[in-house]
Motif scaffolding. Sequence first.
Motif, PDB file in Angstrom:
ATOM      1  N   TRP A   1       0.825  -1.200   0.000  1.00 50.56           N
ATOM      2  CA  TRP A   1       0.000   0.000   0.000  1.00 50.56           C
ATOM      3  C   TRP A   1       0.870   1.265   0.000  1.00 50.56           C
ATOM      4  O   TRP A   1       2.007   1.237   0.469  1.00 50.56           O
ATOM      5  CB  TRP A   1      -0.928  -0.014   1.215  1.00 50.56           C
TER       6      TRP A   1
ATOM      7  N   SER B   1       0.984   3.911   1.823  1.00 49.41           N
ATOM      8  CA  SER B   1       1.500   4.373   3.113  1.00 49.41           C
ATOM      9  C   SER B   1       2.687   3.555   3.599  1.00 49.41           C
ATOM     10  O   SER B   1       3.559   4.079   4.298  1.00 49.41           O
ATOM     11  CB  SER B   1       0.381   4.354   4.164  1.00 49.41           C
TER      12      SER B   1
ATOM     13  N   ASP C   1      -1.315   2.842   6.931  1.00 44.31           N
ATOM     14  CA  ASP C   1      -2.689   2.620   6.464  1.00 44.31           C
ATOM     15  C   ASP C   1      -3.518   1.828   7.473  1.00 44.31           C
ATOM     16  O   ASP C   1      -4.197   0.863   7.117  1.00 44.31           O
ATOM     17  CB  ASP C   1      -2.696   1.916   5.098  1.00 44.31           C
TER      18      ASP C   1
ATOM     19  N   TYR D   1      -8.595   3.239   8.666  1.00 45.61           N
ATOM     20  CA  TYR D   1      -9.500   2.995   7.533  1.00 45.61           C
ATOM     21  C   TYR D   1     -10.863   2.462   7.958  1.00 45.61           C
ATOM     22  O   TYR D   1     -11.850   2.666   7.265  1.00 45.61           O
ATOM     23  CB  TYR D   1      -8.858   1.999   6.550  1.00 45.61           C
TER      24      TYR D   1
ATOM     25  N   SER E   1      -0.792   7.545   6.551  1.00 45.67           N
ATOM     26  CA  SER E   1      -2.121   7.145   6.082  1.00 45.67           C
ATOM     27  C   SER E   1      -2.572   8.011   4.916  1.00 45.67           C
ATOM     28  O   SER E   1      -2.250   9.203   4.835  1.00 45.67           O
ATOM     29  CB  SER E   1      -3.137   7.261   7.225  1.00 45.67           C
ATOM     30  N   VAL E   2      -3.327   7.390   4.021  1.00 46.76           N
ATOM     31  CA  VAL E   2      -4.053   8.113   2.989  1.00 46.76           C
ATOM     32  C   VAL E   2      -5.434   8.410   3.557  1.00 46.76           C
ATOM     33  O   VAL E   2      -6.132   7.491   4.010  1.00 46.76           O
ATOM     34  CB  VAL E   2      -4.182   7.280   1.700  1.00 46.76           C
TER      35      VAL E   2
ATOM     36  N   ARG F   1      -8.825   8.745   2.978  1.00 45.86           N
ATOM     37  CA  ARG F   1      -9.774   8.438   1.902  1.00 45.86           C
ATOM     38  C   ARG F   1     -11.175   8.977   2.194  1.00 45.86           C
ATOM     39  O   ARG F   1     -11.965   9.185   1.286  1.00 45.86           O
ATOM     40  CB  ARG F   1      -9.823   6.927   1.667  1.00 45.86           C
ATOM     41  N   ASN F   2     -11.487   9.159   3.469  1.00 49.15           N
ATOM     42  CA  ASN F   2     -12.814   9.616   3.858  1.00 49.15           C
ATOM     43  C   ASN F   2     -12.669  10.569   5.040  1.00 49.15           C
ATOM     44  O   ASN F   2     -12.189  10.174   6.103  1.00 49.15           O
ATOM     45  CB  ASN F   2     -13.689   8.409   4.225  1.00 49.15           C
TER      46      ASN F   2
ATOM     47  N   SER G   1      -0.315  11.913  -1.658  1.00 51.71           N
ATOM     48  CA  SER G   1      -1.602  11.483  -1.094  1.00 51.71           C
ATOM     49  C   SER G   1      -1.461  10.973   0.340  1.00 51.71           C
ATOM     50  O   SER G   1      -2.464  10.729   1.012  1.00 51.71           O
ATOM     51  CB  SER G   1      -2.210  10.368  -1.959  1.00 51.71           C
TER      52      SER G   1
END
Length: 362
Positions: free
Chosen positions: A152, A154, A263, A266, A307-308, A310-311, A353
């Motif tokens: 991933w 991250s 990551d 999540y 971390s990305v 995403r939300n 990102s």
Amino acid sequence: MAAGKAESQYLHVLSAFLAMEPVDSVISLARECSGGSLTESVQRFLWETCVKAAASGNASYAKRLLKKLINEVELEKSEVLDEVYEEYALHMSAASKEDTLVKENIRITKFISFLFPEGLYKHPSCPSSRKLVVPLQCSLNMLEGDTGCSIWPSSLFLSEFVLSYPELFTDRSCFEVGSGVGLVGICLAHVKAKKVILTDGDLLTLSNMKLNLERNHLNYEDELLKQHGEAESTRVKCIHLPWETATDSELSEYRPDIVLGADVIYDPSCFPHLLRVLVALLRGPTKRDNGSLETERRSPAVAYVASVIRNADTFNAFLTLVDQMDLSITDLTEELKPPYELLPYMHSYDRSSVRLFSISSR
């Protein structure tokens, strides 16, 4: 200087091939070696040095690359090397067998090459060859229930971070939550962390991680070895650690200087368990049975989490719980982002990102 630049460009092509980057990216890098055209020398490099000599371990990938190469050369109305046509024909003849294996969700080997720029010869992380190559067995289909065995963004970012700032980790006890394929742990071992504790809650992921440690010539200790009387001097340790069942007494044994996670932000349902684990690992010195304070740590423990986001709602829920559990979180992305692009050939990896956070006890 021109020769050195060309050599570097060809190294990027080979590194992208070994990492099994999207074939479009590999072809794009190959074009840069010759001013934009897929010349005979570029074709020969892709055929001879990449497909034939290096071998990615996945014939389906090599076949896609050769097909793309042939199509692109023909679109240029240039001559395709006979050897490229012949190699593609060989891969086509083996296609049915390979496709069957792909459907069975096999694992593949990717080689992640960290390329150190010129001028970093004296950098503590820089090998004499100026590249660190990490072979990793990982999942072919990351979204088919095998996410723990995927690489991933991250984990790539956190690995670059470790290699860029070795002084933060050298001679320190490091504990990673959700270690996946083991890439970050391998980088920690490379910068000579005193102890590397890798954990994952999934047994299949843990088994794959141990295989990757072996492929990178790292000895590790696990519960089975310990049961058979192995000494506890091994620097790398693998632990099955589901966050929801980990106990404070179990976690209190480790007392790491640094906790790492890639990551792990999540799933909101996991946050209470993850943060309880972090609180236990980051807790300050505790009293021994005789009443004296435990003073093994030289400084307060800190967690580095990449971390990305995403939300936004999910991340805000994480921040709320961090505050409720009396932890402090700081965004260090700009302050401590890796100063060197150690993966310059990896077009699929968007460093921008990923955000880097430190988490500590108040």
